[in-house]
Enzyme design. Structure first.
Site, mmCIF file in Angstrom:
data_model
loop_
_atom_site.group_PDB
_atom_site.id
_atom_site.type_symbol
_atom_site.label_atom_id
_atom_site.label_comp_id
_atom_site.label_asym_id
_atom_site.label_seq_id
_atom_site.Cartn_x
_atom_site.Cartn_y
_atom_site.Cartn_z
ATOM 1 C CG ASN A 11 -1.779 1.194 1.348
ATOM 2 O OD1 ASN A 11 -1.816 2.033 0.442
ATOM 3 N ND2 ASN A 11 -2.488 1.310 2.465
ATOM 4 C CE LYS A 13 -0.223 3.145 4.757
ATOM 5 N NZ LYS A 13 -0.192 3.224 6.205
ATOM 6 C CG HIS A 99 -5.911 1.725 4.920
ATOM 7 N ND1 HIS A 99 -5.432 2.737 5.723
ATOM 8 C CD2 HIS A 99 -4.937 0.798 4.846
ATOM 9 C CE1 HIS A 99 -4.197 2.415 6.102
ATOM 10 N NE2 HIS A 99 -3.881 1.240 5.583
ATOM 11 C CD GLU A 101 -2.976 5.371 6.679
ATOM 12 O OE1 GLU A 101 -2.924 5.328 5.446
ATOM 13 O OE2 GLU A 101 -2.123 4.833 7.422
ATOM 14 C CD GLU A 171 -3.530 -2.467 7.230
ATOM 15 O OE1 GLU A 171 -2.325 -2.477 6.984
ATOM 16 O OE2 GLU A 171 -4.326 -1.671 6.723
ATOM 17 N N GLY A 177 2.360 2.619 10.852
ATOM 18 C CA GLY A 177 3.272 3.746 10.700
ATOM 19 C C GLY A 177 3.939 4.177 11.988
ATOM 20 C CB SER A 217 5.228 -1.279 12.041
ATOM 21 O OG SER A 217 4.750 0.033 12.266
HETATM 22 P P1 13P Z 1 2.938 0.634 7.752
HETATM 23 O O1 13P Z 1 3.531 -0.646 7.218
HETATM 24 O O2 13P Z 1 3.635 1.855 7.253
HETATM 25 O O3 13P Z 1 2.780 0.599 9.235
HETATM 26 O O4 13P Z 1 1.449 0.732 7.143
HETATM 27 C C1 13P Z 1 0.606 -0.364 7.258
HETATM 28 C C2 13P Z 1 -0.589 -0.103 6.453
HETATM 29 O O5 13P Z 1 -1.394 0.753 6.759
HETATM 30 C C3 13P Z 1 -0.777 -0.908 5.230
HETATM 31 O O6 13P Z 1 -2.031 -0.702 4.682
#
Ligand code: 13P
Length: 261
Positions: A11, A13, A99, A101, A171, A177, A217
């Site tokens: 992803n 982002k 997701h 976010e 997640e 993150g 992460s």
């Molecule tokens: P990170 O791997 O940066 O923590 O993000 C995970 C994520 O949100 C994947 O969709």
């Protein structure tokens, strides 16, 4: 060997540009040329979908093209939105829904996530339903209740006949993150609960077929222990998917873990 083929998604982002996105896609496809035993997808930002698609096609890659979001209507006066039909037209094969976010930064609710996921699956695309608790919810011991609610509402009115194209991504919001990863046991416990919830909704046999992947992460050095867990069928990778070498290592670790199960 596990019956479930692992799935790893990258992803991206709101990262990359046209040049760096192409380079990243090239790095991923080149690194995964010889790989089988794992399904891999990359999820670039909307404007770069066609650029990345061209790279994947040129290289004859089996890496799938994914979209980070979609809207549930097919077309019409929905300024700024992009439908599953449009994504399909651009060669997209898999779409994320819910997701963290989108839920916690943009404010999407379970009902909207459900409408989006239904539209994705009904249009013939693969869908990844993302669920996971916040830190406060975990500290209160509510993670299983939260995940069960997000699964139940996210999958409302989705028939079992569409499950073959569904992946669930667990997640935990506190791990995204932040550099904090769930312990392998925490991940396994959550995935087991999610599989039980799927069994309550669709029956045990269907639940055993659905891939449940972990995100939060994930990095090359810690992913193998998480992928080794019985109910963890791969991962959704954010930050580490922006480095082709790291992402390729994570994909290979998922394939090796599945062989060893
Ligand atoms: P990170 O791997 O940066 O923590 O993000 C995970 C994520 O949100 C994947 O969709």
């Amino acid at each position: 060997m596990s019956d479930r083929k692992p799935f790893v998604g990258g992803n991206w982002k709101m990262n990359t540009n046209r040049t760096s996105g192409s380079d990243l896609a090239r790095g991923v496809t080149d690194g995964l040329l010889q790989l089988d035993g794992v399904d891999v997808a990359v999820y670039p930002p909307f404007p770069y979908l066609l650029t990345v698609r061209a790279v994947l096609r040129d290289r004859g890659s089996s890496v799938k093209l994914g979209s980070q979001d979609s809207y549930f209507q097919n077309d019409g006066a929905y300024t700024g939105e992009v439908s599953s039909a449009m994504l399909k037209d651009c060669g997209v094969q898999t779409v994320l829904a819910g997701h963290s976010e989108r839920r916690h930064v943009i404010g999407e609710k379970d009902e909207l996530v459900n409408k989006k996921l239904r539209a994705v699956l009904e249009s013939g695309l693969d869908g990844v339903l993302c669920v996971g608790e916040t830190l406060d919810e975990r500290l209160a011991g509510h993670q299983d209740i939260v995940n069960a609610r997000q699964i139940r509402t996210g999958l409302a009115d989705i028939p079992g006949s569409l499950l073959d194209r569904l992946v669930i991504a667990y997640e935990p919001v506190w791990a995204i993150g932040t550099g904090k990863t769930a312990t392998p046991q925490d991940a396994q416990d959550a995935h087991k609960q999610i599989r039980s919830q799927l069994a309550r909704l669709y029956g045990e046999e269907a639940a055993q077929r659905v891939r449940i992947i972990y995100g939060g992460s994930l990095k090359p050095d810690i992913c193998a222990d998480i992928f080794a867990q019985k109910d963890v069928d791969g991962g959704l990778v954010g930050g580490a998917s922006l480095n082709a070498g790291d992402f390729v290592t994570i994909c290979k670790a998922a394939a090796s873990a599945a062989k060893a199960k």
